[in-house]
Design an enzyme around this catalytic site. Structure first.
Site, PDB file in Angstrom:
ATOM      1  N   LEU A 241      -6.547   2.626   8.885  1.00 54.32           N
ATOM      2  CA  LEU A 241      -7.181   3.192  10.076  1.00 54.32           C
ATOM      3  C   LEU A 241      -6.507   2.646  11.333  1.00 54.32           C
ATOM      4  O   LEU A 241      -6.092   1.482  11.374  1.00 54.32           O
ATOM      5  CB  LEU A 241      -8.670   2.834  10.113  1.00 54.32           C
ATOM      6  CG  LEU A 241      -9.528   3.239   8.910  1.00 54.32           C
ATOM      7  CD1 LEU A 241     -11.000   2.975   9.214  1.00 54.32           C
ATOM      8  CD2 LEU A 241      -9.327   4.697   8.532  1.00 54.32           C
TER       9      LEU A 241
ATOM     10  N   ASN B 253     -15.359  -1.052   3.371  1.00 54.91           N
ATOM     11  CA  ASN B 253     -14.355  -0.729   2.360  1.00 54.91           C
ATOM     12  C   ASN B 253     -14.687  -1.511   1.093  1.00 54.91           C
ATOM     13  O   ASN B 253     -15.349  -2.542   1.149  1.00 54.91           O
ATOM     14  CB  ASN B 253     -12.959  -1.127   2.863  1.00 54.91           C
ATOM     15  CG  ASN B 253     -11.872  -0.758   1.874  1.00 54.91           C
ATOM     16  OD1 ASN B 253     -11.899   0.333   1.287  1.00 54.91           O
ATOM     17  ND2 ASN B 253     -10.919  -1.645   1.649  1.00 54.91           N
TER      18      ASN B 253
ATOM     19  N   HIS C  48     -12.759  -3.267  -2.293  1.00 56.12           N
ATOM     20  CA  HIS C  48     -11.436  -3.699  -2.743  1.00 56.12           C
ATOM     21  C   HIS C  48     -11.568  -4.314  -4.141  1.00 56.12           C
ATOM     22  O   HIS C  48     -12.472  -5.123  -4.365  1.00 56.12           O
ATOM     23  CB  HIS C  48     -10.888  -4.725  -1.746  1.00 56.12           C
ATOM     24  CG  HIS C  48      -9.518  -5.187  -2.089  1.00 56.12           C
ATOM     25  ND1 HIS C  48      -8.392  -4.407  -1.872  1.00 56.12           N
ATOM     26  CD2 HIS C  48      -9.077  -6.334  -2.665  1.00 56.12           C
ATOM     27  CE1 HIS C  48      -7.333  -5.063  -2.290  1.00 56.12           C
ATOM     28  NE2 HIS C  48      -7.718  -6.234  -2.779  1.00 56.12           N
TER      29      HIS C  48
ATOM     30  N   MET D 196      -6.753   6.043   1.142  1.00 57.34           N
ATOM     31  CA  MET D 196      -5.461   5.358   1.049  1.00 57.34           C
ATOM     32  C   MET D 196      -4.732   5.187   2.387  1.00 57.34           C
ATOM     33  O   MET D 196      -3.624   4.678   2.419  1.00 57.34           O
ATOM     34  CB  MET D 196      -4.550   6.076   0.042  1.00 57.34           C
ATOM     35  CG  MET D 196      -5.071   6.053  -1.387  1.00 57.34           C
ATOM     36  SD  MET D 196      -5.451   4.390  -1.979  1.00 57.34           S
ATOM     37  CE  MET D 196      -3.782   3.779  -2.249  1.00 57.34           C
TER      38      MET D 196
ATOM     39  N   ARG E 184      -0.908   8.535  13.817  1.00 55.77           N
ATOM     40  CA  ARG E 184      -2.136   8.097  13.149  1.00 55.77           C
ATOM     41  C   ARG E 184      -3.345   8.200  14.076  1.00 55.77           C
ATOM     42  O   ARG E 184      -4.438   8.565  13.654  1.00 55.77           O
ATOM     43  CB  ARG E 184      -1.944   6.646  12.689  1.00 55.77           C
ATOM     44  CG  ARG E 184      -2.925   6.183  11.672  1.00 55.77           C
ATOM     45  CD  ARG E 184      -2.349   5.112  10.775  1.00 55.77           C
ATOM     46  NE  ARG E 184      -1.690   4.052  11.510  1.00 55.77           N
ATOM     47  CZ  ARG E 184      -2.163   2.800  11.625  1.00 55.77           C
ATOM     48  NH1 ARG E 184      -3.291   2.475  11.043  1.00 55.77           N
ATOM     49  NH2 ARG E 184      -1.504   1.880  12.291  1.00 55.77           N
TER      50      ARG E 184
ATOM     51  N   GLU F  44     -17.875  -2.397  -9.092  1.00 53.39           N
ATOM     52  CA  GLU F  44     -17.777  -1.762  -7.764  1.00 53.39           C
ATOM     53  C   GLU F  44     -18.923  -0.770  -7.578  1.00 53.39           C
ATOM     54  O   GLU F  44     -19.538  -0.686  -6.520  1.00 53.39           O
ATOM     55  CB  GLU F  44     -16.442  -1.016  -7.617  1.00 53.39           C
ATOM     56  CG  GLU F  44     -15.229  -1.912  -7.563  1.00 53.39           C
ATOM     57  CD  GLU F  44     -13.944  -1.113  -7.352  1.00 53.39           C
ATOM     58  OE1 GLU F  44     -13.963  -0.090  -6.660  1.00 53.39           O
ATOM     59  OE2 GLU F  44     -12.902  -1.523  -7.897  1.00 53.39           O
TER      60      GLU F  44
ATOM     61  N   GLY G 173     -12.669   9.263  -6.723  1.00 51.69           N
ATOM     62  CA  GLY G 173     -14.023   9.314  -6.162  1.00 51.69           C
ATOM     63  C   GLY G 173     -15.129   8.797  -7.056  1.00 51.69           C
ATOM     64  O   GLY G 173     -16.277   9.216  -6.925  1.00 51.69           O
TER      65      GLY G 173
ATOM     66  N   LEU H  26      -5.174  -6.047   6.971  1.00 53.43           N
ATOM     67  CA  LEU H  26      -5.187  -5.416   5.646  1.00 53.43           C
ATOM     68  C   LEU H  26      -6.209  -6.126   4.756  1.00 53.43           C
ATOM     69  O   LEU H  26      -6.013  -7.298   4.391  1.00 53.43           O
ATOM     70  CB  LEU H  26      -3.782  -5.494   5.026  1.00 53.43           C
ATOM     71  CG  LEU H  26      -3.656  -4.958   3.595  1.00 53.43           C
ATOM     72  CD1 LEU H  26      -3.895  -3.464   3.538  1.00 53.43           C
ATOM     73  CD2 LEU H  26      -2.288  -5.314   3.021  1.00 53.43           C
ATOM     74  N   ASP H  27      -7.298  -5.442   4.440  1.00 54.84           N
ATOM     75  CA  ASP H  27      -8.345  -5.999   3.572  1.00 54.84           C
ATOM     76  C   ASP H  27      -8.820  -7.367   4.061  1.00 54.84           C
ATOM     77  O   ASP H  27      -9.079  -8.273   3.254  1.00 54.84           O
ATOM     78  CB  ASP H  27      -7.837  -6.106   2.116  1.00 54.84           C
ATOM     79  CG  ASP H  27      -7.422  -4.750   1.558  1.00 54.84           C
ATOM     80  OD1 ASP H  27      -8.122  -3.758   1.832  1.00 54.84           O
ATOM     81  OD2 ASP H  27      -6.395  -4.676   0.862  1.00 54.84           O
TER      82      ASP H  27
END
Ligand code: GRF
Length: 220
Positions: free
Chosen positions: A109, A123, A125, A106, A81, A190, A28, A160-161
Site C-alpha cells: 500500500l 494484515n 502474515h 499482494m 501506486r 490464520e 481467498g 514490510l510486515d
C-alpha cells in the site's frame, strides 16, 4: 494510549456494526473464514466490498457466492501506486468502510492509503513476526530450522510486515514438513485468529500505545 474506535458504524438489531472492506489477490481462504464468521454472528460487521487486483482471484468467486459486492481494479490503468490506491480509497469511502482487511493482497500500500486508514488496516502474515517478513516464509522457516513458527495479525504501517501486532498463534514445525504441509497447518490457525482480531476491533476493544496493541476485557 489511543483507543481504536472503529470508523463508520451502523446498527442492526441494536448491535453496533462496522463496514469492512477486504482486499484480495488470490485464493481467498481467509476471506472465506471471515465471511463464515460474519454469517455465524461472530463479527459485529459486514463486508461492504471485496476489491481485487487480480481478475482471476478465486476470492472474487467466493465473495459473489455470498452476494458480496466485488470490484476488480486493473493496476495497468493507473500511472502509479498512489493513483491506483486513490481509486481503491474512493471506493472504500463510498461504502463507509471503517476497517480495511488485507486477505492475501499482494500489493504494497502507498503511504497515501496507509495515512488515510491509519490503524484501520489489518494484515495477516504466515509467520511469527518480526521473524520472517516478506514472501515464501514457510520455506524460510523450514530452511532456518525453527521449531516453532505461526501466524500474525497486525496493523499495516509503511514498512514490510512491520506494523503493531494484534494477535499471534504458534504452530509447530515438524521434521518432515514440506512448505505445503506447514503452510496448510498455519492457514488453519490464520482462519481462527483473523476473524477474532476483526471482532476485537469491531467491538472497540483494541487500544494502541506506540507499537503495542492492548486488548480490553469484554464489558457486559
Ligand atoms: C495467507 O497465507 C496469508 O497469511 C498471506 O497470504 C495468504 C493468503 O491466503 N498474507 P488466502 O488467499 O487467504 O487463502
Amino acid at each position: 494510549m489511543t483507543n481504536l474506535v472503529p470508523g463508520t458504524k451502523f446498527v442492526i438489531k441494536e448491535k453496533i456494526m462496522i463496514n469492512i472492506g477486504i482486499l484480495v489477490s488470490g485464493s481467498g481462504t481467509n476471506l472465506q473464514a471471515i465471511i463464515e464468521a460474519i454469517e455465524a454472528g461472530k463479527i459485529d460487521g459486514k463486508i461492504c466490498i471485496v476489491i481485487s487486483d487480480n481478475p482471476d482471484a478465486y476470492a472474487i468467486k467466493r465473495a459473489k457466492k455470498h452476494n458480496i459486492e466485488t470490484q476488480y481494479i486493473n493496476y495497468k490503468e493507473f500511472n502509479n501506486r498512489e493513483e491506483y490506491d486513490k481509486r481503491i480509497v474512493s471506493l472504500l469511502k463510498g461504502k463507509d468502510c471503517g476497517l480495511v482487511v488485507l486477505a492475501g493482497y499482494m500489493k504494497l500500500l502507498s503511504p497515501y492509503f496507509i495515512n488515510i486508514y491509519k490503524n484501520k488496516i489489518m494484515n495477516i502474515h504466515p509467520a511469527l513476526l518480526p521473524a520472517f517478513p516478506g514472501l515464501h516464509v514457510q520455506k524460510k522457516a523450514i530452511d532456518h530450522g525453527v521449531k516453532i513458527t505461526g501466524c500474525t495479525v497486525h496493523f499495516v504501517d509503511e514498512g514490510l510486515d512491520s506494523g503493531p501486532i494484534i494477535l499471534q498463534k504458534a504452530v509447530e514445525v515438524k521434521e518432515d514438513d514440506s512448505e505445503e504441509t506447514l503452510a496448510k497447518r498455519i492457514l488453519k490457525e490464520e482462519h481462527k485468529i483473523y476473524p477474532r482480531a476483526i471482532q476485537l476491533f469491531a467491538q472497540g476493544r483494541l487500544t494502541i500505545n506506540g507499537r503495542k496493541v492492548f486488548i480490553k476485557e469484554r464489558q457486559n
